[in-house]
Design a protein around this motif. Sequence first.
Motif, PDB file in Angstrom:
ATOM      1  N   LEU A 212       0.868  -1.484   0.174  1.00  0.00           N
ATOM      2  CA  LEU A 212      -0.162   0.034   0.051  1.00  0.00           C
ATOM      3  C   LEU A 212       0.790   1.151   0.151  1.00  0.00           C
ATOM      4  O   LEU A 212       0.387   2.425  -0.011  1.00  0.00           O
ATOM      5  CB  LEU A 212      -0.877  -0.024   1.200  1.00  0.00           C
ATOM      6  CG  LEU A 212      -2.083  -0.966   1.243  1.00  0.00           C
ATOM      7  CD1 LEU A 212      -2.531  -0.986   2.539  1.00  0.00           C
ATOM      8  CD2 LEU A 212      -3.144  -0.644   0.285  1.00  0.00           C
ATOM      9  N   GLY A 213       2.259   1.124   0.342  1.00  0.00           N
ATOM     10  CA  GLY A 213       3.100   2.113   0.276  1.00  0.00           C
ATOM     11  C   GLY A 213       2.865   3.056   1.598  1.00  0.00           C
ATOM     12  O   GLY A 213       3.041   4.065   1.604  1.00  0.00           O
ATOM     13  N   MET A 214       2.557   2.375   2.828  1.00  0.00           N
ATOM     14  CA  MET A 214       2.244   3.085   3.863  1.00  0.00           C
ATOM     15  C   MET A 214       3.035   2.450   5.120  1.00  0.00           C
ATOM     16  O   MET A 214       3.564   1.390   5.047  1.00  0.00           O
ATOM     17  CB  MET A 214       0.716   3.083   4.391  1.00  0.00           C
ATOM     18  CG  MET A 214       0.022   3.632   3.285  1.00  0.00           C
ATOM     19  SD  MET A 214      -1.876   3.303   4.047  1.00  0.00           S
ATOM     20  CE  MET A 214      -2.738   4.122   2.472  1.00  0.00           C
ATOM     21  N   GLU A 215       3.087   3.238   6.124  1.00  0.00           N
ATOM     22  CA  GLU A 215       3.787   2.821   7.412  1.00  0.00           C
ATOM     23  C   GLU A 215       2.959   3.118   8.422  1.00  0.00           C
ATOM     24  O   GLU A 215       2.345   4.458   8.709  1.00  0.00           O
ATOM     25  CB  GLU A 215       5.441   3.559   7.530  1.00  0.00           C
ATOM     26  CG  GLU A 215       6.191   3.003   6.673  1.00  0.00           C
ATOM     27  CD  GLU A 215       7.433   3.791   6.704  1.00  0.00           C
ATOM     28  OE1 GLU A 215       7.727   4.535   7.800  1.00  0.00           O
ATOM     29  OE2 GLU A 215       8.466   3.602   5.813  1.00  0.00           O
ATOM     30  N   ALA A 216       2.516   2.294   9.491  1.00  0.00           N
ATOM     31  CA  ALA A 216       1.728   2.594  10.611  1.00  0.00           C
ATOM     32  C   ALA A 216       2.655   2.837  11.837  1.00  0.00           C
ATOM     33  O   ALA A 216       3.758   2.641  11.950  1.00  0.00           O
ATOM     34  CB  ALA A 216       0.990   1.389  10.789  1.00  0.00           C
TER      35      ALA A 216
END
Length: 627
Positions: A212-216
């Motif tokens: 998704l190209g994300m970091e949580a």
Amino acid sequence: MSKPRVLYWFRTDLPFYPVWCWDPHYVYRARVGPNRFQFLLDCQNDLSASLAKLNKKQKLHVVREGAQTILPKLFKAWKITHLVFEKDVDAYARDRDDSVIESAQKAGVELIVRHGRTLWDSDDVVKQNRGKPTMSITQLQQAGQHLGEIARPLSAPKSIPDPGKLSLDDVQQDKPPQDPDFNHGFRNHPDKGYDSLAGPKGDFAVPTLGELGMEATTPHRGGETRALEELARLCKDEAYVATFQKPSTAPTAFNPRSTTVLSPHLHFGSLSVREFYWRVEDICKRRKDASAPPASLNGQLFFRDMYFAAQAALGYHMAQTYGNTSIKFVPWHLPSRIDKSNHLITGTYDVDNKDGEQWYRRWKWGRTGFPWIDAIMRQLRQEGWIHHLARHAVACFLTRGGCYVDWERGAEVFEEFLIDHETACNSGNWQWLSCTAFESKYYRVYSPISFPQKTDKEGAYVRHYVPELKNFDKKYIYEPWKAPIADQKKWGCLVRGDGGYGQGEDAMKGDLPEEEGKQVYPKPMFDFGERRNICQAGMHEAYQIKLMGADKEVMEGTWRKRFDDAAEGPTEGSKGPPGAMVEDDDGTGELDAHERVEGHGKKHQRSESGGKGQGKLDGHMEKKAKK
């Protein structure tokens, strides 16, 4: 006769059979931040592991395409005879499910649809409420009495059959368009989740946050295993469960928290709402000191059911003022743009007031200069969860208690950041706190200075989430601008500036640059007492005029003649475009589609995502206004 081939289609429900359609609507067209995606992926991975424990040949099979297009193809490719899924009254979900049901019927696939997201079937509640949205707990409870006792949950299966052959060799993928992507601001690279139908290895794997190209950043993790463990821990403390009263819990408690934090599990179905209800109810029945709804634990579930039933009746209009028959019209700053073809909001808004835009942006990123408000908004962004009274405080502050900004703007921010976001509850709570529906005591305002001191005089919560103020004396922790400059320097933080607003949004997201070798915290963006009085005057006028969101004057834009030109909000003149949209220079009410906020003033349009508005939700589904 061939054996039945049953496809269990998972969405936010996590019961026991194996297909999940990775819906591009939620990936691109709904506002979903990395923390909520992380929680969902946790739930999917946990479910997949649980399926494998029941049958080593089983797992959760994630197909990377919307249900509207992929399921008809799977019916044929996999020779499906039965489709089982859980009913959903979310407006988009209804349209999606109607499309799938039609395809299943054409394919001769037998449908089994059951409700499970709520205690009672929301449509049945609406029928018992004479076809109207439930606008109070009393209406919900009265309808529930006619519907009978809440069903107890069924036991989990002991075994499940083999999945059979699940080939996609003859299935062509319909790849969704990524534009507009309401979540592009969270990505460090373009989404790769739809590169192939069965995932990068062709094994139907659960997507990763990296795809998704994300970091949580959230500490809260999902999955039924965790949810049941937490529920068991909670129920060991029978006194807490039985005597729980939500208004008495502390919004400033963060280690440990004062409430269950199980709402994300209820949203994603990793905890059955009926399992929760009956575990709590059985404890309460054994004790004479048990609290009662609406303040009790199960009372919180009633509020949730109330909002879901209201949404079942209102459809898409549950999430907006325009065209909503059950909401009071207030001419807020930063009003939503309206799609005239379907009377629905577009995901963009007009900037009618330069101060309102600044206040909204600073509120979103925790740079208001009011430490209690900023601490809440920073916790929300970092963790994806905040206490319900904290939600009350920041919602009141943005709307009727300070900024006079449209509640729809706040709901959009909560949609981005909350891991327990549900359209029904989020919209309902924002309407409640803006006193446009469900609640009418607009004169009760949460003070950002005195309210948090009821449970945290030392300011521990602020010190944790606004660490630049950690050394301030408790006398100034909620009003740091009053501290003498010498003390500010001694405590390592200077109170000055606008929180980075003048340098752009990226500057507000990170730490502000030091000045004179000290950290910086912004000055308050307005005088709270003064703004509270202005907001209250505006609310009083709106209440006196008594317009509703679906009234003709609101729909046509002629409501302005009823308001004083000098009133708060875009009230000037006697006629304008639909809703509270503002006119452009030629008086047509149409704004240049490419116009953005670069200067300030009335004639600018803003999109939270930088996209072109929601319009079509994806290539195969269009929002329909409920008649």
